[in-house]
Scaffold this motif. Structure first.
Motif, PDB file in Angstrom:
ATOM      1  N   GLY A 142       0.796  -1.223   0.000  1.00  0.00           N
ATOM      2  CA  GLY A 142       0.000   0.000   0.000  1.00  0.00           C
ATOM      3  C   GLY A 142       0.822   1.263   0.000  1.00  0.00           C
ATOM      4  O   GLY A 142       0.462   2.238   0.664  1.00  0.00           O
ATOM      5  N   ASN A 143       1.909   1.263  -0.740  1.00  0.00           N
ATOM      6  CA  ASN A 143       2.818   2.419  -0.756  1.00  0.00           C
ATOM      7  C   ASN A 143       3.255   2.814   0.648  1.00  0.00           C
ATOM      8  O   ASN A 143       3.436   3.995   0.963  1.00  0.00           O
ATOM      9  N   GLY A 144       3.419   1.800   1.500  1.00  0.00           N
ATOM     10  CA  GLY A 144       3.893   2.036   2.851  1.00  0.00           C
ATOM     11  C   GLY A 144       2.803   2.346   3.858  1.00  0.00           C
ATOM     12  O   GLY A 144       3.096   2.519   5.048  1.00  0.00           O
ATOM     13  N   LEU A 145       1.541   2.380   3.408  1.00  0.00           N
ATOM     14  CA  LEU A 145       0.450   2.792   4.291  1.00  0.00           C
ATOM     15  C   LEU A 145      -0.391   1.636   4.813  1.00  0.00           C
ATOM     16  O   LEU A 145      -1.175   1.814   5.747  1.00  0.00           O
ATOM     17  N   ALA A 146      -0.263   0.440   4.227  1.00  0.00           N
ATOM     18  CA  ALA A 146      -1.164  -0.660   4.573  1.00  0.00           C
ATOM     19  C   ALA A 146      -1.048  -1.072   6.028  1.00  0.00           C
ATOM     20  O   ALA A 146      -2.032  -1.468   6.649  1.00  0.00           O
ATOM     21  N   CYS A 147       0.144  -0.981   6.581  1.00  0.00           N
ATOM     22  CA  CYS A 147       0.367  -1.429   7.962  1.00  0.00           C
ATOM     23  C   CYS A 147       0.849  -0.314   8.863  1.00  0.00           C
ATOM     24  O   CYS A 147       1.540  -0.562   9.852  1.00  0.00           O
ATOM     25  N   ASN A 148       0.512   0.897   8.541  1.00  0.00           N
ATOM     26  CA  ASN A 148       0.981   2.040   9.318  1.00  0.00           C
ATOM     27  C   ASN A 148      -0.129   2.544  10.230  1.00  0.00           C
ATOM     28  O   ASN A 148      -1.147   3.031   9.764  1.00  0.00           O
ATOM     29  N   PRO A 149       0.012   2.423  11.592  1.00  0.00           N
ATOM     30  CA  PRO A 149       1.209   1.953  12.306  1.00  0.00           C
ATOM     31  C   PRO A 149       1.227   0.443  12.535  1.00  0.00           C
ATOM     32  O   PRO A 149       2.283  -0.138  12.709  1.00  0.00           O
ATOM     33  N   VAL A 150       0.042  -0.223  12.565  1.00  0.00           N
ATOM     34  CA  VAL A 150       0.005  -1.670  12.760  1.00  0.00           C
ATOM     35  C   VAL A 150      -1.083  -2.256  11.866  1.00  0.00           C
ATOM     36  O   VAL A 150      -1.956  -1.544  11.361  1.00  0.00           O
ATOM     37  N   CYS A 151      -1.033  -3.579  11.702  1.00  0.00           N
ATOM     38  CA  CYS A 151      -2.063  -4.257  10.916  1.00  0.00           C
ATOM     39  C   CYS A 151      -2.178  -5.707  11.392  1.00  0.00           C
ATOM     40  O   CYS A 151      -1.237  -6.270  11.949  1.00  0.00           O
ATOM     41  N   SER A 152      -3.334  -6.275  11.166  1.00  0.00           N
ATOM     42  CA  SER A 152      -3.531  -7.702  11.419  1.00  0.00           C
ATOM     43  C   SER A 152      -3.369  -8.447  10.113  1.00  0.00           C
ATOM     44  O   SER A 152      -3.704  -7.929   9.038  1.00  0.00           O
ATOM     45  N   VAL A 153      -2.855  -9.656  10.180  1.00  0.00           N
ATOM     46  CA  VAL A 153      -2.600 -10.469   8.991  1.00  0.00           C
ATOM     47  C   VAL A 153      -3.331 -11.793   9.138  1.00  0.00           C
ATOM     48  O   VAL A 153      -3.194 -12.475  10.165  1.00  0.00           O
ATOM     49  N   ARG A 154      -4.090 -12.148   8.125  1.00  0.00           N
ATOM     50  CA  ARG A 154      -4.805 -13.421   8.104  1.00  0.00           C
ATOM     51  C   ARG A 154      -4.464 -14.160   6.820  1.00  0.00           C
ATOM     52  O   ARG A 154      -4.515 -13.578   5.732  1.00  0.00           O
ATOM     53  N   ALA A 156      -4.644 -22.512   3.396  1.00  0.00           N
ATOM     54  CA  ALA A 156      -5.509 -22.822   4.529  1.00  0.00           C
ATOM     55  C   ALA A 156      -5.677 -21.546   5.330  1.00  0.00           C
ATOM     56  O   ALA A 156      -4.788 -20.687   5.347  1.00  0.00           O
ATOM     57  N   SER A 157      -6.811 -21.376   5.984  1.00  0.00           N
ATOM     58  CA  SER A 157      -7.078 -20.138   6.705  1.00  0.00           C
ATOM     59  C   SER A 157      -6.560 -20.219   8.136  1.00  0.00           C
ATOM     60  O   SER A 157      -6.759 -21.216   8.823  1.00  0.00           O
ATOM     61  N   ARG A 158      -5.878 -19.163   8.556  1.00  0.00           N
ATOM     62  CA  ARG A 158      -5.436 -19.035   9.946  1.00  0.00           C
ATOM     63  C   ARG A 158      -4.986 -17.601  10.183  1.00  0.00           C
ATOM     64  O   ARG A 158      -4.542 -16.909   9.258  1.00  0.00           O
ATOM     65  N   ASP A 159      -5.115 -17.152  11.398  1.00  0.00           N
ATOM     66  CA  ASP A 159      -4.686 -15.805  11.769  1.00  0.00           C
ATOM     67  C   ASP A 159      -3.195 -15.800  12.101  1.00  0.00           C
ATOM     68  O   ASP A 159      -2.708 -16.675  12.811  1.00  0.00           O
ATOM     69  N   TRP A 160      -2.502 -14.791  11.615  1.00  0.00           N
ATOM     70  CA  TRP A 160      -1.079 -14.654  11.869  1.00  0.00           C
ATOM     71  C   TRP A 160      -0.778 -13.648  12.970  1.00  0.00           C
ATOM     72  O   TRP A 160       0.356 -13.543  13.421  1.00  0.00           O
ATOM     73  N   GLY A 161      -1.767 -12.856  13.361  1.00  0.00           N
ATOM     74  CA  GLY A 161      -1.560 -11.905  14.435  1.00  0.00           C
ATOM     75  C   GLY A 161      -1.381 -10.483  13.937  1.00  0.00           C
ATOM     76  O   GLY A 161      -1.682 -10.150  12.796  1.00  0.00           O
ATOM     77  N   VAL A 162      -0.867  -9.644  14.834  1.00  0.00           N
ATOM     78  CA  VAL A 162      -0.713  -8.210  14.564  1.00  0.00           C
ATOM     79  C   VAL A 162       0.760  -7.884  14.355  1.00  0.00           C
ATOM     80  O   VAL A 162       1.627  -8.369  15.082  1.00  0.00           O
ATOM     81  N   TYR A 163       1.019  -7.043  13.347  1.00  0.00           N
ATOM     82  CA  TYR A 163       2.388  -6.669  12.988  1.00  0.00           C
ATOM     83  C   TYR A 163       2.498  -5.157  12.911  1.00  0.00           C
ATOM     84  O   TYR A 163       1.525  -4.460  12.606  1.00  0.00           O
ATOM     85  N   SER A 164       3.681  -4.658  13.149  1.00  0.00           N
ATOM     86  CA  SER A 164       3.921  -3.222  13.042  1.00  0.00           C
ATOM     87  C   SER A 164       4.382  -2.873  11.631  1.00  0.00           C
ATOM     88  O   SER A 164       4.741  -3.742  10.831  1.00  0.00           O
ATOM     89  N   THR A 187       5.140 -23.619  -7.570  1.00  0.00           N
ATOM     90  CA  THR A 187       3.950 -23.258  -8.365  1.00  0.00           C
ATOM     91  C   THR A 187       2.743 -22.952  -7.479  1.00  0.00           C
ATOM     92  O   THR A 187       1.620 -22.884  -7.968  1.00  0.00           O
ATOM     93  N   GLY A 188       2.971 -22.740  -6.197  1.00  0.00           N
ATOM     94  CA  GLY A 188       1.888 -22.446  -5.259  1.00  0.00           C
ATOM     95  C   GLY A 188       1.825 -20.959  -4.921  1.00  0.00           C
ATOM     96  O   GLY A 188       2.691 -20.169  -5.299  1.00  0.00           O
ATOM     97  N   THR A 189       0.791 -20.605  -4.184  1.00  0.00           N
ATOM     98  CA  THR A 189       0.571 -19.237  -3.756  1.00  0.00           C
ATOM     99  C   THR A 189       0.039 -19.218  -2.337  1.00  0.00           C
ATOM    100  O   THR A 189      -0.801 -20.048  -1.981  1.00  0.00           O
ATOM    101  N   VAL A 190       0.526 -18.289  -1.537  1.00  0.00           N
ATOM    102  CA  VAL A 190      -0.067 -18.002  -0.240  1.00  0.00           C
ATOM    103  C   VAL A 190      -0.833 -16.681  -0.378  1.00  0.00           C
ATOM    104  O   VAL A 190      -0.264 -15.667  -0.781  1.00  0.00           O
ATOM    105  N   LEU A 191      -2.120 -16.722  -0.049  1.00  0.00           N
ATOM    106  CA  LEU A 191      -2.979 -15.553  -0.128  1.00  0.00           C
ATOM    107  C   LEU A 191      -3.243 -15.039   1.278  1.00  0.00           C
ATOM    108  O   LEU A 191      -3.684 -15.789   2.151  1.00  0.00           O
ATOM    109  N   LEU A 192      -2.962 -13.756   1.496  1.00  0.00           N
ATOM    110  CA  LEU A 192      -3.135 -13.124   2.794  1.00  0.00           C
ATOM    111  C   LEU A 192      -4.122 -11.958   2.685  1.00  0.00           C
ATOM    112  O   LEU A 192      -4.295 -11.375   1.601  1.00  0.00           O
ATOM    113  N   LYS A 193      -4.736 -11.632   3.805  1.00  0.00           N
ATOM    114  CA  LYS A 193      -5.523 -10.402   3.919  1.00  0.00           C
ATOM    115  C   LYS A 193      -4.927  -9.584   5.036  1.00  0.00           C
ATOM    116  O   LYS A 193      -4.774 -10.056   6.157  1.00  0.00           O
TER     117      LYS A 193
END
Length: 214
Positions: free
Chosen positions: A170-182, A187-195, A207-213
């Motif tokens: 996000g041009n440096g804005l997606a996780c500013n100041p923190v964000c949650s990652v899922r 397979a679906s699982r929560d990764w927690g909060v990151y700065s 040939t695989g992909t990991v998709l995150l939100k």
């Protein structure tokens, strides 16, 4: 050179590339073409008009998602579903529903992936970096969220790790100041909060992909 602005005046979606086939090489060629031409096609996509990365003859059948057929491995099927969601591509299935596996059915009906694909903001995703065999893609979503895909184009060997800084997103804005990652796929699982200054290390199969939100 297509005039996409004019096309969008008359079409709800339009074909960009060659026919899709039930093979990894076909899926890979579509992704490569899309990344190469993203500067001209991403900006035009949005509600009311969508880039369609592939389609067999419309007079015969619609053919986009070949998940549930025979040509893709599980990791490659995950890649197609994840990347079609990132690209905001129309989701048409081309398979025999009488013989579809439970795994393919789960993937095609995954509500979290479909929600990304049909996000109301309607922005198409794009590749933000490529490092050897790894590609990092993002798609802006409503609610200040982002879908992030880490694609491993390597076709041999085992799983490999790809590490990237969250400042890329996000041009440096997606996780500013923190964000949650899922994690959504494979397979679906929560990764927690990151700065904002954190890094993520993602293990991805060949040939695989990991998709995150985020």
């Amino acid at each position: 050179q297509p005039n996409y602005t004019e096309i969008k005046q008359y079409c709800n979606h339009w074909r960009n590339f060659f026919d899709v086939y039930d093979s990894w090489s076909s899926i890979k060629s579509i992704l490569d073409w899309t990344a190469l031409h993203q500067d001209s096609i991403v900006k035009i996509a949005g509600p009311g008009g969508w880039n369609d990365p592939d389609m067999a003859s419309i007079f015969v059948f619609l053919s986009q998602l070949v998940i549930g057929n025979f040509g893709l491995s599980w990791d490659q099927a995950v890649t197609q579903m994840a990347m079609w969601a990132i690209m905001a591509a129309p989701l048409f299935m081309s398979n025999d529903l009488r013989h579809i596996s439970p795994e393919a059915k789960w993937l095609l009906q995954n509500k979290e992936v479909i929600a990304i694909n049909q996000d109301p903001l309607g922005k198409q995703g794009y590749q933000i970096t490529k490092d050897k065999n790894f590609e990092l893609w993002e798609r802006p979503l409503s609610g200040q969220a982002y879908a992030v895909a880490v694609l491993n184009q390597q076709e041999i060997g085992g799983p490999r790790n790809f590490t990237f800084s969250l400042t890329f997103l996000g041009n440096g804005l997606a996780c500013n100041p923190v964000c949650s990652v899922r994690q959504i796929l494979p397979a679906s699982r929560d990764w927690g909060v990151y700065s904002w200054v954190s890094s993520l290390s993602v293990e991805v199969n060949p040939t695989g992909t990991v998709l995150l939100k985020v």
